[in-house]
Design an enzyme around this catalytic site. Structure first.
Site, PDB file in Angstrom:
ATOM      1  N   ASN A   6       0.662  -1.493  -0.382  1.00 17.28           N
ATOM      2  CA  ASN A   6      -0.185  -0.106  -0.009  1.00 17.28           C
ATOM      3  C   ASN A   6       0.851   1.534  -0.043  1.00 17.28           C
ATOM      4  O   ASN A   6       1.626   1.309   0.848  1.00 17.28           O
ATOM      5  CB  ASN A   6      -0.509  -0.185   0.735  1.00 17.28           C
ATOM      6  CG  ASN A   6      -0.411  -0.379   2.724  1.00 17.28           C
ATOM      7  OD1 ASN A   6       0.221  -0.420   2.651  1.00 17.28           O
ATOM      8  ND2 ASN A   6      -0.999  -0.024   3.875  1.00 17.28           N
ATOM      9  N   GLU A  63       0.326   4.946   0.239  1.00 21.12           N
ATOM     10  CA  GLU A  63      -0.574   6.386   1.097  1.00 21.12           C
ATOM     11  C   GLU A  63      -0.389   7.093   0.387  1.00 21.12           C
ATOM     12  O   GLU A  63       0.962   7.908  -0.299  1.00 21.12           O
ATOM     13  CB  GLU A  63      -0.883   6.117   2.906  1.00 21.12           C
ATOM     14  CG  GLU A  63      -1.116   4.652   3.044  1.00 21.12           C
ATOM     15  CD  GLU A  63      -1.617   4.685   4.312  1.00 21.12           C
ATOM     16  OE1 GLU A  63      -1.086   5.412   5.470  1.00 21.12           O
ATOM     17  OE2 GLU A  63      -2.396   3.767   4.786  1.00 21.12           O
ATOM     18  N   CYS A  98      -4.001   0.576  -2.897  1.00 25.15           N
ATOM     19  CA  CYS A  98      -3.915  -0.471  -1.531  1.00 25.15           C
ATOM     20  C   CYS A  98      -2.755  -1.123  -2.233  1.00 25.15           C
ATOM     21  O   CYS A  98      -2.840  -1.518  -3.650  1.00 25.15           O
ATOM     22  CB  CYS A  98      -5.071  -1.181  -2.076  1.00 25.15           C
ATOM     23  SG  CYS A  98      -7.120  -0.709  -0.922  1.00 25.15           S
ATOM     24  N   GLU A 128      -2.927  -5.068  -3.120  1.00 28.87           N
ATOM     25  CA  GLU A 128      -3.517  -6.013  -4.029  1.00 28.87           C
ATOM     26  C   GLU A 128      -3.630  -5.084  -5.184  1.00 28.87           C
ATOM     27  O   GLU A 128      -3.863  -5.649  -6.172  1.00 28.87           O
ATOM     28  CB  GLU A 128      -5.222  -7.056  -3.323  1.00 28.87           C
ATOM     29  CG  GLU A 128      -4.941  -7.500  -2.120  1.00 28.87           C
ATOM     30  CD  GLU A 128      -5.523  -6.231  -0.715  1.00 28.87           C
ATOM     31  OE1 GLU A 128      -4.699  -4.755  -1.197  1.00 28.87           O
ATOM     32  OE2 GLU A 128      -6.207  -6.414  -0.085  1.00 28.87           O
ATOM     33  N   CYS A 188     -10.188  -5.041   0.831  1.00 30.38           N
ATOM     34  CA  CYS A 188     -11.325  -4.095   0.803  1.00 30.38           C
ATOM     35  C   CYS A 188     -12.582  -4.221  -0.611  1.00 30.38           C
ATOM     36  O   CYS A 188     -11.944  -5.149  -1.228  1.00 30.38           O
ATOM     37  CB  CYS A 188     -10.597  -2.941   1.232  1.00 30.38           C
ATOM     38  SG  CYS A 188     -10.049  -2.352  -0.878  1.00 30.38           S
ATOM     39  N   CYS A 190     -10.629  -3.548  -3.802  1.00 31.36           N
ATOM     40  CA  CYS A 190      -9.784  -4.732  -4.656  1.00 31.36           C
ATOM     41  C   CYS A 190     -10.365  -6.047  -4.944  1.00 31.36           C
ATOM     42  O   CYS A 190      -9.658  -6.428  -5.627  1.00 31.36           O
ATOM     43  CB  CYS A 190      -8.422  -4.348  -3.164  1.00 31.36           C
ATOM     44  SG  CYS A 190      -7.450  -3.666  -3.041  1.00 31.36           S
TER      45      CYS A 190
HETATM   46  N1  THU Z   1      -4.834  -0.885   2.752  1.00 29.15           N
HETATM   47  C1  THU Z   1      -4.553  -2.092   1.754  1.00 29.15           C
HETATM   48  O1  THU Z   1      -3.475  -2.106   0.949  1.00 29.15           O
HETATM   49  N2  THU Z   1      -5.053  -3.156   1.080  1.00 29.15           N
HETATM   50  C2  THU Z   1      -7.064  -3.898   1.815  1.00 29.15           C
HETATM   51  O2  THU Z   1      -7.528  -4.828   0.394  1.00 29.15           O
HETATM   52  C3  THU Z   1      -7.405  -2.823   3.310  1.00 29.15           C
HETATM   53  C4  THU Z   1      -6.676  -1.802   3.206  1.00 29.15           C
HETATM   54  C5  THU Z   1      -4.376  -0.335   3.064  1.00 29.15           C
HETATM   55  C6  THU Z   1      -5.046   1.441   2.675  1.00 29.15           C
HETATM   56  C7  THU Z   1      -4.427   1.901   3.884  1.00 29.15           C
HETATM   57  O3  THU Z   1      -3.076   1.694   2.815  1.00 29.15           O
HETATM   58  C8  THU Z   1      -4.765   0.849   5.223  1.00 29.15           C
HETATM   59  O4  THU Z   1      -4.316  -0.466   4.326  1.00 29.15           O
HETATM   60  C9  THU Z   1      -5.351   1.421   6.233  1.00 29.15           C
HETATM   61  O5  THU Z   1      -6.484   1.300   4.934  1.00 29.15           O
END
Ligand code: THU
Length: 156
Positions: A66, A68, A77, A79, A110, A113
């Site tokens: 991930n 940000e 994300c 995935e 999520c 994804c």
């Molecule tokens: N996140 C992912 O990388 N994948 C997911 O399926 C759920 C959330 C990340 C996004 C963000 O940087 C952090 O987790 C918190 O939401």
């Protein structure tokens, strides 16, 4: 440990524990790659680091973490990062995904994804792993039943 080589599909097992035909050695390789990717996550805002490793049909593995952004909604994300990397490198056929995230109950992809993965592999075997080693095997079809797909577009 869940999943594993040598298991046959169906017959008394719940779908979550059904054999995915992915050998245990391959799962271990995928989980290790996802763990390494997780260590490279850029998550200064949530502090929630995620790593993903996507196995293609010829055995190549693409990872994602991930990433940000100070404009929070632009966060990518793990995935989706892995899928985009694989597709940009010419791969669209996927056999398995390993996801490594926080401690305790393993985190699940999520909704966004799930939909992006559904585009390429609607019943993708997925191994969810927590940072402290808890494991759960699921399939995308369980996480996103009746996902929207290209076939739906033909009915417009
Ligand atoms: N996140 C992912 O990388 N994948 C997911 O399926 C759920 C959330 C990340 C996004 C963000 O940087 C952090 O987790 C918190 O939401």
């Amino acid at each position: 440990m869940t999943g594993g080589s040598g298991r046959q599909a169906g017959r008394g097992r719940t779908s979550a524990r059904r054999a995915s035909a992915i050998p245990e050695t391959t799962w271990r390789r995928l989980v290790a790659a996802a763990r390494r990717a997780r260590a490279r996550a850029y998550a200064p805002y949530s502090r929630f680091q995620v790593g993903a490793a996507l196995l293609t049909d010829d055995g190549t593995v693409f990872v994602g973490a991930n990433v940000e952004n100070s404009s929070f909604g632009l966060t990518i994300c793990a995935e989706r990062a892995a899928v985009v990397s694989a597709v940009a490198n010419g791969y669209r056929r996927f056999r398995a995904l390993a996801l490594v995230a926080g401690r305790g109950e393993p985190a699940s992809p999520c909704g966004a994804c799930r939909q992006v993965l559904h585009e390429f592999a609607p019943d993708l075997p997925i191994r969810l792993v927590s940072a402290d080693g808890r494991t759960r095997d699921v399939r995308l079809g369980e996480l996103l039943p009746l996902g929207f797909g290209h076939r739906d577009l033909k009915r417009g």
